[in-house]
Design a protein around this motif. Structure first.
Motif, PDB file in Angstrom:
ATOM      1  N   GLU A  52       0.842  -1.210   0.000  1.00 42.77           N
ATOM      2  CA  GLU A  52       0.000   0.000   0.000  1.00 42.77           C
ATOM      3  C   GLU A  52       0.873   1.255   0.000  1.00 42.77           C
ATOM      4  O   GLU A  52       0.642   2.190  -0.757  1.00 42.77           O
ATOM      5  N   LYS A  56       1.549   4.369  -3.004  1.00 41.50           N
ATOM      6  CA  LYS A  56       1.191   5.771  -2.768  1.00 41.50           C
ATOM      7  C   LYS A  56       2.384   6.711  -2.751  1.00 41.50           C
ATOM      8  O   LYS A  56       2.322   7.837  -3.213  1.00 41.50           O
ATOM      9  N   GLU A 161     -11.095  -7.951   4.295  1.00 41.39           N
ATOM     10  CA  GLU A 161     -11.433  -6.555   4.580  1.00 41.39           C
ATOM     11  C   GLU A 161     -10.845  -5.639   3.523  1.00 41.39           C
ATOM     12  O   GLU A 161      -9.869  -4.941   3.776  1.00 41.39           O
ATOM     13  N   PRO A 162     -11.433  -5.615   2.334  1.00 42.05           N
ATOM     14  CA  PRO A 162     -10.841  -4.762   1.304  1.00 42.05           C
ATOM     15  C   PRO A 162     -10.823  -3.309   1.769  1.00 42.05           C
ATOM     16  O   PRO A 162     -11.777  -2.831   2.357  1.00 42.05           O
ATOM     17  N   GLY A 163      -9.732  -2.666   1.536  1.00 43.88           N
ATOM     18  CA  GLY A 163      -9.648  -1.254   1.931  1.00 43.88           C
ATOM     19  C   GLY A 163      -9.052  -1.036   3.301  1.00 43.88           C
ATOM     20  O   GLY A 163      -8.499   0.016   3.583  1.00 43.88           O
ATOM     21  N   ALA A 164      -9.136  -2.045   4.173  1.00 45.72           N
ATOM     22  CA  ALA A 164      -8.645  -1.845   5.537  1.00 45.72           C
ATOM     23  C   ALA A 164      -7.126  -1.692   5.572  1.00 45.72           C
ATOM     24  O   ALA A 164      -6.593  -0.884   6.340  1.00 45.72           O
ATOM     25  N   ALA A 166      -5.193  -0.368   3.359  1.00 45.50           N
ATOM     26  CA  ALA A 166      -4.838   0.990   2.930  1.00 45.50           C
ATOM     27  C   ALA A 166      -5.063   1.975   4.073  1.00 45.50           C
ATOM     28  O   ALA A 166      -4.252   2.878   4.313  1.00 45.50           O
ATOM     29  N   ASN A 167      -6.149   1.769   4.799  1.00 51.59           N
ATOM     30  CA  ASN A 167      -6.479   2.638   5.924  1.00 51.59           C
ATOM     31  C   ASN A 167      -5.420   2.527   7.033  1.00 51.59           C
ATOM     32  O   ASN A 167      -4.932   3.532   7.558  1.00 51.59           O
TER      33      ASN A 167
END
Ligand SMILES: [Zn+2]
Length: 270
Positions: A52, A56, A161-164, A166-167
């Protein structure tokens, strides 16, 4: 299986305690904390978070600069109190960001904005050793399980948990460890520098530079590298105490490698 993991965690915590005791820092040792992540989970989570981060952030394209930092990391890792993870350092090309951070499992990142403020290799090694200190003392497992809960972390590991990820990755860039964690990472860093052949006084000269930078910036936003840490003044005082334990004559014989740093880092940064 479960038992052997716990036993291993205990041995690793004990290794850090012995390491700090050797550094004379035993009186500042906090009680061992509970870490709910196994080394394997920590490494896997770290790998996902690193993906991730690297999507970025602008990873510096200068391979020679990356190799220089990698080699210093390898030398520090050889004398680290925890050696069951692979410590990997990567430089992020962001000249205005004064920051460095570690992920669970050993991925660590240094921003060029922080590296520009350093004067020699020993100061760079000091910051790297501090980040190693967080990983070696297993601060991430403790902090992340407290912040997100073990179940969410396991879901991330299972891909549920898609997205977790990255968070979590975005929070880790400026993660708040406890003050006790920070003190422990500084104590480990001082001893690591010494063991790797540097003068641990580089920790002090670097912190003094950070303090000057803070004062220069005045009331503006806190430098990310310092925001989660105890007050700089307090860190400087504690580092001074640690330094008193190392023979001054031997320290003075160790060169901070300023020429090498200029050539390998400062001359290569805009
Ligand atoms: Zn820290």
């Amino acid at each position: 299986m479960r038992k052997s993991l716990c036993a291993r965690t205990f041995i690793q915590l004990a290794a850090v305690a012995v390491f700090l005791a050797a550094a004379g820092g035993c009186e500042t040792l906090p009680a061992p904390s509970i870490n709910l992540l196994s080394t394997q989970q920590e490494v896997q989570l770290g790998r996902e978070l690193a993906e991730e981060i690297e999507q970025k952030e602008a990873i510096h394209e200068d391979e020679q600069l990356q190799a220089y930092v990698r080699d210093i990391g390898r030398d520090l890792a050889r004398v680290a109190p925890r050696r069951d993870v692979d410590y990997q350092f990567t430089v992020i090309d962001e000249p205005d960001t004064v920051n460095a951070f570690a992920l669970p499992g050993g991925h660590m990142y240094l921003y060029t904005g922080l590296m520009k403020l350093m004067e020699n290799e020993a100061e760079l090694a000091g910051v790297m050793a501090h980040e190693i200190g967080h990983v070696a003392a297993r601060h991430h497992g403790e902090r992340l399980t407290r912040m997100y809960g073990y179940n969410l972390l396991v879901s991330v590991l299972l891909g549920d948990e898609p997205g977790a990820a990255a968070n979590i990755a975005s929070h880790l860039v400026e993660m708040n460890f406890s003050r006790e964690n920070e003190r422990e990472a500084d104590a480990i860093a001082v001893e690591l520098l010494w063991r790797a052949g540097y003068d641990p006084g580089a920790m002090l000269t670097f912190m003094e530079k950070m303090q000057e930078e803070e004062q220069r910036r005045g009331t503006g936003p806190t430098l990310p590298f310092l925001s989660s840490h105890p007050p700089t003044q307090e860190r400087i005082a504690l580092i001074r105490q640690h330094l008193a334990r190392y023979p001054a004559e031997e320290r003075a014989e160790r060169t901070p490698d300023a020429d090498e740093y200029r050539e390998q880092v400062l001359n290569r940064l805009p």
